[in-house]
Motif scaffolding. Structure first.
Motif, PDB file in Angstrom:
ATOM      1  N   ASP A 160      45.963  49.534  47.761  1.00 19.19           N
ATOM      2  CA  ASP A 160      45.971  48.511  48.809  1.00 19.19           C
ATOM      3  C   ASP A 160      44.560  48.058  49.150  1.00 19.19           C
ATOM      4  OD1 ASP A 160      48.773  48.671  49.208  1.00 19.19           O
ATOM      5  OD2 ASP A 160      48.487  50.479  50.419  1.00 19.19           O
ATOM      6  N   SER A 161      44.440  46.831  49.593  1.00 17.19           N
ATOM      7  CA  SER A 161      43.168  46.365  50.144  1.00 17.19           C
ATOM      8  C   SER A 161      42.963  47.000  51.511  1.00 17.19           C
ATOM      9  CB  SER A 161      43.161  44.836  50.250  1.00 17.19           C
ATOM     10  OG  SER A 161      44.234  44.398  51.054  1.00 17.19           O
ATOM     11  N   THR A 162      41.743  46.955  52.005  1.00 17.87           N
ATOM     12  CA  THR A 162      41.443  47.626  53.270  1.00 17.87           C
ATOM     13  C   THR A 162      41.859  46.819  54.481  1.00 17.87           C
ATOM     14  OG1 THR A 162      39.228  46.661  53.507  1.00 17.87           O
ATOM     15  CG2 THR A 162      39.426  48.678  52.181  1.00 17.87           C
TER      16      THR A 162
ATOM     17  N   THR B  63      42.552  43.232  45.868  1.00 16.86           N
ATOM     18  CA  THR B  63      43.383  44.426  45.930  1.00 16.86           C
ATOM     19  C   THR B  63      43.033  45.342  44.768  1.00 16.86           C
ATOM     20  OG1 THR B  63      45.190  43.183  46.937  1.00 16.86           O
ATOM     21  CG2 THR B  63      45.751  45.300  45.930  1.00 16.86           C
ATOM     22  N   PRO B  64      42.795  46.627  45.020  1.00 12.36           N
ATOM     23  CA  PRO B  64      42.483  47.552  43.930  1.00 12.36           C
ATOM     24  C   PRO B  64      43.634  47.652  42.937  1.00 12.36           C
ATOM     25  CG  PRO B  64      41.964  48.519  46.065  1.00 12.36           C
ATOM     26  CD  PRO B  64      42.749  47.278  46.338  1.00 12.36           C
TER      27      PRO B  64
ATOM     28  N   ASN C  32      42.627  52.408  36.730  1.00 13.99           N
ATOM     29  CA  ASN C  32      42.205  52.646  38.104  1.00 13.99           C
ATOM     30  C   ASN C  32      40.938  51.848  38.351  1.00 13.99           C
ATOM     31  OD1 ASN C  32      41.533  53.601  40.623  1.00 13.99           O
ATOM     32  ND2 ASN C  32      41.310  55.741  40.020  1.00 13.99           N
ATOM     33  N   SER C  33      41.025  50.799  39.144  1.00 18.62           N
ATOM     34  CA  SER C  33      39.853  49.982  39.475  1.00 18.62           C
ATOM     35  C   SER C  33      39.807  49.803  40.992  1.00 18.62           C
ATOM     36  CB  SER C  33      39.914  48.620  38.788  1.00 18.62           C
ATOM     37  OG  SER C  33      39.818  48.757  37.390  1.00 18.62           O
ATOM     38  N   GLN C  34      38.705  50.234  41.579  1.00 18.81           N
ATOM     39  CA  GLN C  34      38.566  50.222  43.036  1.00 18.81           C
ATOM     40  C   GLN C  34      37.373  49.385  43.468  1.00 18.81           C
ATOM     41  OE1 GLN C  34      40.845  51.706  45.062  1.00 18.81           O
ATOM     42  NE2 GLN C  34      41.972  52.290  43.201  1.00 18.81           N
TER      43      GLN C  34
END
Length: 310
Positions: A128-130, A139-140, A173-175
């Protein structure tokens, strides 16, 4: 490399179209808001999520050793390498965090299992985005379930060994740096993360994980060990205790990206900071930048809050 610096004052009252175009077209994209919109493999900074999930499930404590010592790699259908080809030996979870041992976390990821790791990542907020009060946040990328892999690769195009890569912050996985900073606010405090904001108001806080105060304290001590004697030892600042985690993200064909996410002071946090240096090669590089920024921020804050004596 670094993006070209520019004088923000040149934007006051409007900026020439030629100068703005120059910045827009520069190959390093200096106007791109990497903090909100940049998505990168979080690499070893994500190992704390694997550790938290393992502790919540009762699979490990900070003193737990894995069955197979690290000899530089782990065989699971093929050899999954550790970043240190010499190996780390028989180590505890606390030592694995400080030394960033991949082989330890491969085994922990297998114990958690792919389904529980994916669900746990969702619960920790990695999908989720912050919700920051600024435009442009991305969005990650985090798989919510195994259906993600079926859709992307086909049911026969992948296997459950992906859990090994996911457990160390690679693979699908991309943050954003902002989202990683948000997760570390929970590690630095009480397991709750506040919604990041620019406009001052009482922030909304959400509990991300359920560790006992003793468990959380052990995580915080392990993060302090990263800087005092682990992979970020070269970034120590005299007189300031810092906790955090380095990461070295593989982004082929480019050189590795350098991460550091941490907070200071370690015993009473006042700042959480996430740094990523594109093609910075090693997480220790980002750590040196991060700790200098923390030092500058905290010294400035002390000066601003000082009470005049005359």
């Amino acid at each position: 490399y670094s993006a070209p610096s520019y004088d923000i004052n040149r934007f006051i009252g409007g900026v020439s179209s030629s100068y703005y175009r120059e910045l827009q077209e520069h190959k390093y994209k200096p106007l791109f808001n990497r903090a909100l919109s940049g998505r990168y493999p979080p690499a070893s900074t994500w190992k704390l999520a694997t550790a938290v999930l393992g502790m919540e499930l009762g699979l490990v404590t900070m003193d737990t050793h894995q069955e197979q010592p690290c000899t530089g790699g782990y065989y699971y259908g093929r050899v999954f390498k550790c970043w240190d080809k010499r190996g780390h030996g028989d180590i505890s979870l606390a030592q694995a965090i400080a030394k960033s041992c991949d082989v330890y976390f491969y085994q922990l990821g297998l114990k958690i299992g792919l389904t529980r790791l994916l669900a746990g990542g969702v619960r920790l907020g990695f999908g989720d985005s912050t919700g920051i009060d600024m435009p442009g946040e991305k969005t990650p990328i985090w798989p919510a379930s195994t259906a993600y892999f079926d859709r992307r690769y086909g049911p026969r195009g992948w296997n459950r060994s992906v859990v090994l890569s996911l457990s160390i912050g690679q693979a699908n996985n991309s943050q954003t740096p902002l989202n990683m900073a948000r997760f570390y606010t929970a590690l630095a405090t009480d397991g709750y993360a506040a919604t990041p904001q620019v406009v001052a108001r009482t922030p909304e806080r959400k509990k991300l994980f359920d560790l006992s105060p003793e468990q959380l304290k052990s995580v915080q001590l392990a993060l302090a060990d990263v800087v005092s004697r682990g992979t970020a030892a070269g970034a120590q600042i005299q007189g300031l205790t810092i906790a955090g985690k380095t990461g070295t993200a593989q982004v082929p064909p480019e050189e590795d990206y350098a991460w550091f996410v941490g907070y200071a002071p370690a015993d009473k946090p006042k700042i959480v900071l996430a740094i990523i240096i594109e093609e910075g090669l090693h997480g220790s590089t980002a750590a040196k930048v991060a700790t200098k920024l923390m030092e500058r921020y905290l010294k400035t804050k002390l000066t601003m809050n000082a009470v005049p004596t005359d």
